[in-house]
Design a protein around this motif. Structure first.
Motif, PDB file in Angstrom:
ATOM      1  N   GLY A 197     -10.383   4.528   6.939  1.00 21.08           N
ATOM      2  CA  GLY A 197      -9.233   5.059   5.936  1.00 21.08           C
ATOM      3  C   GLY A 197      -8.803   6.082   7.110  1.00 21.08           C
ATOM      4  N   ASN A 202      -4.926   5.676   8.319  1.00 17.71           N
ATOM      5  CA  ASN A 202      -4.556   4.390   6.408  1.00 17.71           C
ATOM      6  C   ASN A 202      -5.493   5.272   5.975  1.00 17.71           C
ATOM      7  OD1 ASN A 202      -2.298   3.083   8.376  1.00 17.71           O
ATOM      8  ND2 ASN A 202      -3.729   3.172  10.261  1.00 17.71           N
ATOM      9  N   ASP A 205      -5.113   4.501  -0.802  1.00 17.52           N
ATOM     10  CA  ASP A 205      -3.904   4.748  -1.601  1.00 17.52           C
ATOM     11  C   ASP A 205      -4.117   6.790  -2.626  1.00 17.52           C
ATOM     12  OD1 ASP A 205      -2.665   5.472  -5.124  1.00 17.52           O
ATOM     13  OD2 ASP A 205      -1.332   3.483  -4.005  1.00 17.52           O
ATOM     14  N   GLN A 336      -2.594  -0.981   9.582  1.00 19.16           N
ATOM     15  CA  GLN A 336      -1.384  -0.077   8.740  1.00 19.16           C
ATOM     16  C   GLN A 336      -0.078  -1.124   8.674  1.00 19.16           C
ATOM     17  OE1 GLN A 336      -0.895   0.662  13.831  1.00 19.16           O
ATOM     18  NE2 GLN A 336      -2.506   2.837  12.762  1.00 19.16           N
ATOM     19  N   ALA A 339      -0.442  -1.552   5.072  1.00 19.25           N
ATOM     20  CA  ALA A 339      -0.417  -0.721   4.292  1.00 19.25           C
ATOM     21  C   ALA A 339       1.436   0.040   3.881  1.00 19.25           C
ATOM     22  CB  ALA A 339      -1.517   1.194   5.241  1.00 19.25           C
TER      23      ALA A 339
END
Length: 432
Positions: A197, A202, A205, A336, A339
């Motif tokens: 990520g 990206n 979370d 992406q 996300a």
């Protein structure tokens, strides 16, 4: 340097090596969370992570010092000196018996002394080269560390770690070659996903990362296998919460269909890039206009996820226009778009909760009017809906952004906040 730290030269990495890689990953994750969303708890976790890694890192990395090479050269010089002295002593002894043997021995001694001088010179050169290399590395590190300090931290996290179109060969081979514990050891599965990520811009979370960062020290001290179990518990709970919060208007994306959709997007790269940029600019423009016209310098809390969407669309545009090879582009776009889907789901979930509560008295007349002309305008809702569906691979429908539309409609019909007019206190008067 994390790919190097996680790459073992041995088929079975040592416990110290695994510990260093594990603590290094923890330190990066915790510092990222502390920098992106600082709280007293994350600051404390960052300090703990730093203390944990320091002793292990210092002992492990000391073996990599460039000065060791110079020290080896000096050892060779010392050995040559000793050999020269021994040869000279032998020459003196031989002189008592025969001058010819003495001259031969002294000649050998001279040669050995010359070799010693050469070794000393090589040692000095090696030390000088090591110092120069270290100075150059320090200078390059400082330049790299401060080159992007003008950019907001949230934007930096949305950029790939490596600025080139593709990863350098040494980095690619370190990450994907044999003996990389991120790739091979099951207890490091989370860390590989987390690092992927960061590589692509990206990140996982941030709420999930925050929960991992705040795992108590006593658990980290029990090692990678134990932490993997703790992270799995956090992931499972987080997934259940996300699933419970996910509105029907933003379905999960099916992986196989999404891959096919990404390939279709890349067949028209210019159109894909322009659509992504246009959607990002439309969102930024209406938010700016709302803040200008309304008596507020920020959006309501339930709309904060809307402000994150432009960066996601821009990341899609950047990847589409990049020089990455096709497989790398597909991989980056896949992440992406996933996300983007998650962020739209968070936006819709927050608005669903907000509209279930009363909106009466929450907004002043100027704010309501500004919403109607900007975020609540028909052209913007249409542009956002079409742009979102275009990249998620979903057909526009009546449920597209239904919670956003319902929230804005509810705001238009809500009772505005009452402006309290205050009358300044006047001094008492008396008749004369």
């Amino acid at each position: 340097m994390l790919p190097v730290v996680t790459h073992s030269r041995k088929s079975v990495p040592s416990d110290k090596f695994k510990k260093l890689a594990f603590l290094k990953a923890r330190a990066i994750l915790v510092s990222g969370v502390a920098g992106n969303a600082p709280t007293p708890e994350t600051d404390s976790a960052a300090r703990s992570a730093a203390l944990s890694i320091r002793s292990t890192a210092e002992s492990a990395l000391s073996a990599l010092s460039a000065a060791d090479f110079a020290n080896s050269a000096f050892s060779a010089a010392d050995f040559a000196n000793s050999a020269a002295l021994s040869a000279a002593s032998a020459a003196d002894f031989a002189a008592d018996f025969a001058a010819d043997f003495a001259l031969s021995a002294l000649s050998a001694a001279d040669s050995t002394l010359s070799a010693a001088a050469s070794a000393l010179s090589a040692a000095a050169s090696a030390r000088s080269a090591a110092a120069s290399a270290r100075s150059a590395a320090d200078s390059a590190a400082r330049s790299a560390a401060y080159a992007d300090t003008e950019q907001p931290l949230t934007e930096l996290f949305m950029l790939p770690i490596w600025p080139e179109p593709t990863l350098p060969d040494w980095m690619q081979s370190a990450l994907e070659g044999q003996h990389n514990i991120f790739a091979e050891a099951p207890e490091y599965a989370f860390w590989r996903e987390w690092y992927d990520g960061l590589l692509t811009g990206n990140p996982l979370d941030w709420e999930l990362q925050r929960r991992v960062a705040l795992i108590p020290d006593e658990h980290w001290e029990q090692g990678p296998e134990h932490i993997a179990k703790e992270i799995k518990k956090i992931q499972d709970k987080f997934a259940r919460e996300q699933q419970a919060q996910r509105p029907e208007s933003v379905p999960e994306l099916e992986k196989k269909s999404l891959i096919q959709h990404v390939q279709k997007l890349l067949q028209s790269p210019q159109n894909t890039e322009l659509t992504a940029i246009g959607t990002a600019e439309a969102i930024e423009r209406v938010i700016s206009e709302y803040k200008t016209n309304a008596p507020a310098n920020c959006l309501p809390d339930e709309l904060e996820h809307l402000e994150a969407l432009p960066d996601l669309f821009k990341a899609i545009a950047t990847t589409t226009a990049s020089q990455l090879d096709q497989s790398e582009k597909e991989k980056a776009l896949l992440a992406q778009i996933e996300a983007l889907n998650e962020k739209v789901a968070q936006l819709e979930a927050a608005l669903k909760t907000a509209k279930e509560k009363t909106l009466n008295g929450r907004f002043k007349v100027a704010a309501i009017e500004s919403f109607g002309k900007t975020i609540g305008s028909a052209w913007f809702l249409g542009a956002l809906g079409l742009g979102t569906c275009h990249f998620l691979g979903l057909p526009p429908s009546d449920i597209t952004l239904e919670n956003l539309r319902g929230y804005l409609e509810g705001m238009q019909n809500a009772e505005p906040a009452v402006d309290v007019q205050t009358t300044p206190a006047l001094p008492r008067t008396t008749d004369t």
